[in-house]
Scaffold this active site. Structure first.
Site, PDB file in Angstrom:
ATOM      1  CB  VAL A  43       3.245   2.186   7.283  1.00  0.00           C
ATOM      2  CG1 VAL A  43       3.838   0.782   7.264  1.00  0.00           C
ATOM      3  CG2 VAL A  43       2.917   2.661   5.866  1.00  0.00           C
ATOM      4  CB  ALA A  49      -0.033   0.845   0.547  1.00  0.00           C
ATOM      5  CB  ALA A  76      -5.826  -1.789   5.765  1.00  0.00           C
ATOM      6  CE  LYS A  77      -0.889  -5.351   1.354  1.00  0.00           C
ATOM      7  NZ  LYS A  77      -0.614  -5.730  -0.049  1.00  0.00           N
ATOM      8  CB  ALA A  78      -0.306   3.239   3.552  1.00  0.00           C
TER       9      ALA A  78
END
Lengths: 129, 305
Positions: free
Chosen positions: B241, B265, B269-271
């Site tokens: 994100v 995160a 690689a979620k943020a």
């Protein structure tokens, strides 16, 4: 019609119900009070008369459910044919063959009268009279 | 912080921003970030909702956000969906039954903190949802979870319902943990004797289409749990994100996701690296209305008259 519709709450252990299309004998019923899951529920466990499979269902007690009409009949053994037996219905004189249940395998003799049941178009040899 | 008479929510939050530190500073940052994400047409807002948000009084708040077009995707728990439907079908959530929990059980009352539910409302819920399922499955029997929730939303006659407003405004609701709820229990009981096939995997295709077709994504995470993970992990394939706000009281020490700092995160690689992330520690039923009201003030100020 070989079945009828009743409410789940009228089912009793030892009586019959149709689960997954199979006429089954009820082996246990557990009920729960109304709660977060909604109205009172019953869990019905039953064993198929013809396929011997254990099945269960959870339903509100006021749900409609199918029960088989069990026709209890008497027949006479005409001939023993290995694992099958040829029988004649003593009322209709119809003759037919059925597999011999394990528990009766060495007890059946020609001429004996036996109880058999019919449900949902299937027949099963139950016991020697 | 200077507190004045008749302050707007935004004025109060700006005073908090002047201090700029601790919880007050975080609230101001979260408010500005939320307003920026909503205002930016290229940013898809993913709203993740866990905890008793519907019973806790934020049902109308969430429905209003949907009506105003402030959210693009909702990810929530089966429980919030169940409670939305309990209210839509005429049930309620109650105050003032302070009693011993065993006595509450005897009376058919369930407790969530200091608010209460009644068994009779869940009996009504059961009756109504079965009617809706009968209707929905008369044409098609296979649905992914998002489709099922849209179809249910279309059948609900309550203007404050989250499901209804989401269905009318084309906001998809995802509920990866739907089965773990009273709606899930009803779905299971229904499938015992009816043809209904729910495809949980099927949701991912549409969700990934939304993720890949969005220029930027902002995650607004109320609470933690499975929806928090789904909101962040669905963005994994595009590198994470771009912005995120989380409001939680869960702690980070155990490594569980609910209390994990948003910064963590980035390592997954979620943020994205360089993403704007704000965590506000506090009760969602206090913090979210505050930052949302502040963000609405900002959005209204920016609107050309």
């Amino acid at each position: 019609m070989s079945k009828k519709v009743v409410e789940v709450k009228t089912l009793k252990v030892g009586k019959y119900v149709i689960l997954d299309g199979e006429a089954s004998k009820i082996t246990s019923i557990q009920t729960s009070s109304p709660g977060k899951h909604g109205s009172a529920k019953a869990r019905v466990e039953a064993v198929g008369i013809f396929d011997n499979q254990k099945r269960s269902i959870v339903k509100p007690v006021d749900t409609k459910i199918d029960i088989p009409i069990i026709d209890k009949r008497v027949a006479q053994v005409l001939a023993l044919m290995g694992s099958d037996v040829q029988l004649m219905d003593l009322e209709t004189y119809e003759t037919f063959e059925l597999p011999i249940p394990d528990e009766l395998s060495d007890k059946l003799i020609e001429g004996a009268e036996v109880d058999y049941i019919m449900a949902l178009g299937n027949k099963k040899l139950m016991r020697i009279k | 912080m200077a507190l004045k008479e008749n302050m707007t929510v935004l004025e109060l939050i700006e005073e908090m921003g002047k201090s700029g530190v601790l919880g007050a500073g975080k609230i101001e940052k979260a408010t500005k970030l939320l307003a920026k994400a909503i205002n930016d047409k290229e940013t898809a807002v993913f709203l993740s909702i866990t905890g008793p948000i519907v019973p806790g009084g934020l049902r109308r708040t969430i429905s209003d956000l949907i009506k105003k077009g402030y959210v693009d995707v909702i990810i929530t728990s089966g429980a919030n969906i169940t409670h939305d439907l309990v209210e839509a079908f005429g049930g309620h959530h109650y105050r003032g039954y302070e009693k011993d929990d065993e006595a509450l059980f005897e009376e058919g009352i369930g407790r969530i903190g200091d608010l209460y539910t009644k068994s009779e409302d869940f009996e009504l819920f059961e009756k109504k949802i079965i009617e809706i399922l009968d209707d929905i499955t008369s044409e098609t029997s296979k649905f992914n979870i998002r489709e099922l929730l849209t179809r249910i939303g279309e059948m609900v006659d309550d203007e404050e319902s989250i499901l209804r407003n989401a269905a009318l405004n084309n906001v998809p609701i995802y509920a990866p943990g739907l089965i773990d709820s009273m709606l899930g229990l009803q779905l299971w009981m229904y499938t015992q004797t009816n043809n209904l096939n729910l495809d949980a995997v099927g949701d991912m295709h549409q969700l990934s289409d939304i993720v890949f077709s969005s220029e930027k994504v902002a995650a607004v995470i109320l609470g933690g749990g499975l929806p928090k993970h789904y909101a962040l992990a669905s963005n994994l394939l595009r590198g994470g994100v771009d912005q995120a706000i989380q409001i939680t009281m869960d702690r980070s020490e155990t490594g569980s996701l609910s209390g994990a700092p948003l910064e963590e995160a980035k390592s997954w690689a979620k943020a994205k690296a360089g993403s704007d992330l704000v965590t506000v520690i506090g009760d969602v039923t206090i913090i979210f209305p505050l930052i949302m009201a502040g963000a609405i003030d900002i959005l209204n100020k920016n609107r050309p008259d």
